[in-house]
Enzyme design. Structure first.
Site, short mmCIF file in Angstrom:
data_model
loop_
_atom_site.label_atom_id
_atom_site.label_comp_id
_atom_site.label_asym_id
_atom_site.label_seq_id
_atom_site.Cartn_x
_atom_site.Cartn_y
_atom_site.Cartn_z
N ASN A 9 -7.88 20.70 -28.95
CA ASN A 9 -6.71 20.89 -27.98
C ASN A 9 -6.91 20.14 -26.50
OD1 ASN A 9 -5.58 22.19 -26.29
ND2 ASN A 9 -5.55 24.25 -26.88
N LYS A 11 -5.79 20.36 -23.65
CA LYS A 11 -5.10 21.83 -22.93
C LYS A 11 -4.79 20.56 -22.04
CE LYS A 11 -8.75 24.83 -23.85
NZ LYS A 11 -9.55 26.08 -23.43
N HIS A 93 -2.39 31.35 -28.15
CA HIS A 93 -3.86 30.86 -27.65
C HIS A 93 -3.67 31.68 -26.69
CE1 HIS A 93 -7.02 28.76 -25.50
NE2 HIS A 93 -6.66 28.02 -26.34
N GLU A 95 -5.18 31.31 -23.57
CA GLU A 95 -4.77 31.15 -22.26
C GLU A 95 -2.58 30.90 -22.11
OE1 GLU A 95 -6.41 27.18 -21.97
OE2 GLU A 95 -8.69 28.25 -22.52
N GLU A 163 -10.39 33.03 -31.91
CA GLU A 163 -11.06 32.46 -30.82
C GLU A 163 -10.85 33.65 -29.94
OE1 GLU A 163 -9.66 28.09 -29.96
OE2 GLU A 163 -8.94 29.53 -29.47
N GLY A 169 -14.93 27.79 -24.02
CA GLY A 169 -14.71 27.33 -22.76
C GLY A 169 -16.18 28.04 -21.84
N SER A 209 -15.84 27.20 -28.15
CA SER A 209 -17.31 26.80 -27.34
C SER A 209 -17.82 25.54 -28.85
CB SER A 209 -18.62 27.38 -27.13
OG SER A 209 -18.16 27.85 -25.69
P1 PGA Z 1 -13.60 25.23 -25.97
O1 PGA Z 1 -12.22 25.77 -25.82
O2 PGA Z 1 -14.14 24.33 -27.53
O3 PGA Z 1 -13.99 24.64 -24.93
O4 PGA Z 1 -14.25 26.51 -26.24
C1 PGA Z 1 -11.33 26.41 -27.44
C2 PGA Z 1 -10.01 26.29 -27.51
O5 PGA Z 1 -9.36 27.12 -26.60
O6 PGA Z 1 -9.27 26.24 -28.32
#
Ligand code: PGA
Length: 249
Positions: A9, A11, A93, A95, A163, A169, A209
């Site tokens: 992803n 983003k 997601h 976010e 997740e 992140g 992560s």
């Molecule tokens: P990350 O994000 O691997 O940067 O922690 C995962 C995600 O949001 O799908």
């Protein structure tokens, strides 16, 4: 055998120049047995599909609208994503849930739109740090699962991604025991709702992560069928080893 999936992803990162990473990733994409999906920003979808086809990489979008069309300035429908030649779309997601107040009901509608357009939704769920610390993670996961997954889930039309929000992140990864507990729980919930035959085939991805150095451990869990990767998917040099670890798992 359940499909193994390594999904990246991107983003809101990358312009057309970033698509060179697809070419760099190509040589490590297994010929069979592991599906690699890259979800670039929407303006790159068309070009990404052209490049990725010969490389055996699937392309997905990061979100779609819950309606098929209409006066929704700035939004993108599942049909438009399919028209670009993409095959998957991430929905729910954290976010989107957090910053755009998306509810389980919205996520469910988006998944239904994805199916109508011929796409496979990657339906995300996961608990906040507050929930984790309060010890109610499994309750929240059960609520998100029952609210976000439509009734028409089949063995082949849906991917689920767990997740934990506090791991996205942040560089913080749950212990393997914590990952196993939630993934086993999700599989059991899917079994009681959709039956064992269907539930056994639905790929469950872990996200948060994931890096080259923790991927093999995460993939050792029986009910982890792959990863949804953010930061470490932007560069083929970071994502390639994750794909390789998955193929070897
Ligand atoms: P990350 O994000 O691997 O940067 O922690 C995962 C995600 O949001 O799908």
């Amino acid at each position: 055998m359940r499909p193994k999936i390594a999904a990246g992803n991107w983003k809101m990162n990358g312009t057309a120049a970033a698509l060179a990473e697809l070419n760099a990733l190509g040589p490590v994409v297994p010929a069979s047995g592991t599906t690699v999906i890259i979800c670039p920003p929407a303006p790159l979808l068309f070009r990404a599909v052209d490049l990725a086809g010969p490389l055996n990489i699937a392309i997905g979008a990061q979100d779609c609208h819950a309606e098929p069309k209409g006066a929704f300035t700035g939004d993108i429908s599942a049909g438009m994503i399919a028209d670009c030649g993409a095959s998957h779309v991430i929905v729910g997601h954290s976010e989107r849930r957090d910053r755009y107040s998306e509810t389980n009901a919205n996520v469910r509608q988006k998944a239904e739109q994805a199916w109508r357009a011929g796409l496979t939704p990657i339906i995300c769920l996961g608990e906040s740090l507050d929930v984790r610390e309060a010890g109610t993670t499994l309750d929240i996961i059960a609520t998100q699962l029952s609210g976000s997954l439509p009734d028409d889930v089949t063995a082949t039309n849906t991917v689920v991604a767990y997740e934990p929000i506090w791991a996205i992140g942040t560089g913080k990864v749950p212990t393997l025991e914590q990952i196993i507990e939630v993934h086993d729980f999700i599989r059991a919930q899917l079994t009681s709702r959709f039956g064992a035959e269907t539930a056994q085939m639905i790929p469950l991805l872990y996200g948060g992560s994931v890096k080259a150095d923790n991927a093999a451990t995460i993939f050792s869990a029986e009910n982890v069928d792959g990863a949804l990767v953010g930061g470490a998917s932007l560069k083929a040099s970071d994502f390639g080893p994750i794909v390789t670890a998955l193929a070897a798992s």
